[in-house]
Design an enzyme around this catalytic site. Structure first.
Site, PDB file in Angstrom:
ATOM      1  N   VAL A  48       0.835  -1.205   0.000  1.00  0.00           N
ATOM      2  CA  VAL A  48       0.000   0.000   0.000  1.00  0.00           C
ATOM      3  C   VAL A  48       0.872   1.260   0.000  1.00  0.00           C
ATOM      4  CG1 VAL A  48      -0.354   0.109   2.515  1.00  0.00           C
ATOM      5  CG2 VAL A  48      -2.108   0.975   0.978  1.00  0.00           C
ATOM      6  N   ASP A  49       2.031   1.183   0.622  1.00  0.00           N
ATOM      7  CA  ASP A  49       2.975   2.307   0.650  1.00  0.00           C
ATOM      8  C   ASP A  49       3.394   2.676  -0.782  1.00  0.00           C
ATOM      9  OD1 ASP A  49       4.744   4.175   1.670  1.00  0.00           O
ATOM     10  OD2 ASP A  49       6.187   2.713   2.445  1.00  0.00           O
TER      11      ASP A  49
HETATM   12  N1  AR6 Z   1      -5.264  -0.291  -1.156  1.00  0.00           N
HETATM   13  C1  AR6 Z   1      -5.622  -0.908  -0.007  1.00  0.00           C
HETATM   14  N2  AR6 Z   1      -4.901  -1.910   0.540  1.00  0.00           N
HETATM   15  C2  AR6 Z   1      -3.768  -2.288  -0.099  1.00  0.00           C
HETATM   16  C3  AR6 Z   1      -3.309  -1.682  -1.287  1.00  0.00           C
HETATM   17  C4  AR6 Z   1      -4.113  -0.630  -1.827  1.00  0.00           C
HETATM   18  N3  AR6 Z   1      -3.778  -0.002  -2.942  1.00  0.00           N
HETATM   19  N4  AR6 Z   1      -2.148  -2.292  -1.669  1.00  0.00           N
HETATM   20  C5  AR6 Z   1      -1.893  -3.244  -0.748  1.00  0.00           C
HETATM   21  N5  AR6 Z   1      -2.861  -3.257   0.189  1.00  0.00           N
HETATM   22  P1  AR6 Z   1       1.513  -3.989   3.170  1.00  0.00           P
HETATM   23  P2  AR6 Z   1       2.524  -3.893   5.946  1.00  0.00           P
HETATM   24  C6  AR6 Z   1      -3.007  -4.124   1.381  1.00  0.00           C
HETATM   25  O1  AR6 Z   1       2.487  -5.026   2.831  1.00  0.00           O
HETATM   26  O2  AR6 Z   1       2.206  -5.325   6.167  1.00  0.00           O
HETATM   27  C7  AR6 Z   1       5.806  -1.714   2.575  1.00  0.00           C
HETATM   28  O3  AR6 Z   1       6.854  -2.074   1.711  1.00  0.00           O
HETATM   29  C8  AR6 Z   1      -2.299  -5.439   1.397  1.00  0.00           C
HETATM   30  O4  AR6 Z   1      -2.988  -6.388   0.597  1.00  0.00           O
HETATM   31  O5  AR6 Z   1       1.289  -2.874   2.226  1.00  0.00           O
HETATM   32  O6  AR6 Z   1       2.183  -2.890   7.019  1.00  0.00           O
HETATM   33  C9  AR6 Z   1       6.209  -0.652   3.590  1.00  0.00           C
HETATM   34  O7  AR6 Z   1       7.164   0.250   3.059  1.00  0.00           O
HETATM   35  C10 AR6 Z   1      -2.389  -5.776   2.875  1.00  0.00           C
HETATM   36  O8  AR6 Z   1      -3.693  -6.300   3.183  1.00  0.00           O
HETATM   37  O9  AR6 Z   1       1.875  -3.275   4.613  1.00  0.00           O
HETATM   38  C11 AR6 Z   1       6.779  -1.478   4.701  1.00  0.00           C
HETATM   39  O10 AR6 Z   1       8.130  -1.835   4.455  1.00  0.00           O
HETATM   40  C12 AR6 Z   1      -2.263  -4.412   3.542  1.00  0.00           C
HETATM   41  O11 AR6 Z   1      -2.467  -3.450   2.498  1.00  0.00           O
HETATM   42  C13 AR6 Z   1       5.933  -2.725   4.695  1.00  0.00           C
HETATM   43  O12 AR6 Z   1       5.452  -2.851   3.362  1.00  0.00           O
HETATM   44  C14 AR6 Z   1      -0.919  -4.140   4.198  1.00  0.00           C
HETATM   45  O13 AR6 Z   1       0.130  -4.734   3.457  1.00  0.00           O
HETATM   46  C15 AR6 Z   1       4.752  -2.594   5.620  1.00  0.00           C
HETATM   47  O14 AR6 Z   1       4.077  -3.824   5.674  1.00  0.00           O
END
Ligand code: AR6
Length: 169
Positions: free
Chosen positions: A31-32
């Site tokens: 998501v980042d």
């Molecule tokens: N909209 C909504 N949810 C989303 C989107 C989107 N566009 N894209 C992904 N998700 P993650 P974390 C969901 O990995 O576990 C990054 O590299 C995804 O499916 O994004 O907190 C950061 O820089 C999942 O359910 O975040 C950190 O290094 C949720 O968002 C690390 O990842 C969170 O997945 C943080 O890891």
């Protein structure tokens, strides 16, 4: 009011979008990455001025190309088995994000499922903590009126819907 929807958080027209970032605040995957791509390079430039962010804390930037007004960047816990304060850190993410959003006058806030992607936090456990924390804060601090949990995929949405249902029982 807490609602759960499946979708892409970068498309939501809300006052504040929450980003699940890492301590550098300099972008990443998941998501980042999606938020930085949709917002454009101004977001990274502003993030560079913030000096990073500790797990459980939250920092605010403008939203640039996103339809939201501000972005709240928070850093979830990396899951290490559950005995390293992960639950408390995750609750702190939701609490501090709502607090800083409220301080900036946000009424509507969209959250992703913090820490359940790359950081490996078990989904159902995370959903229970998220919903219980959001409900508690919204009961005691009325500044934010509506929270939308924006879930990528139906399995994730289902976990948060179940957590809302558990709370109402
Ligand atoms: N909209 C909504 N949810 C989303 C989107 C989107 N566009 N894209 C992904 N998700 P993650 P974390 C969901 O990995 O576990 C990054 O590299 C995804 O499916 O994004 O907190 C950061 O820089 C999942 O359910 O975040 C950190 O290094 C949720 O968002 C690390 O990842 C969170 O997945 C943080 O890891």
């Amino acid at each position: 009011m807490i609602e759960v929807v499946a979708g892409d958080i970068t498309t939501f027209r809300v006052d504040a979008v929450v980003n699940a970032a890492n301590p550098s605040l300099l972008g990443g995957g998941g998501v980042d990455g999606a938020i930085h791509r949709a917002a454009g390079p101004g977001l990274l430039a502003e993030c560079r001025t913030l000096g990073g962010c500790a797990p459980g804390e939250a920092k605010v930037t403008h939203a640039y190309g996103l339809p939201a007004r501000i972005v709240v960047h928070t850093v979830g816990p990396v899951w290490q088995g559950g005995a390293f304060g992960e639950d408390a850190t995750l609750a702190a993410c939701y609490r501090s994000s709502l607090r800083v959003a409220g301080e900036r006058g946000a009424w509507t806030v969209a959250f992703p499922s913090i820490a359940t992607g790359a950081y490996g936090f078990p989904l159902h456990r995370a959903a229970g903590i998220a919903i219980a924390t959001l409900a508690e804060v919204m009961r005691t601090d009325g500044r934010v009126a509506r929270v939308t949990m924006v879930c990528r995929g139906h399995e994730t949405a289902r976990a948060y819907e179940d957590a809302v249902a558990d709370l109402l029982e």
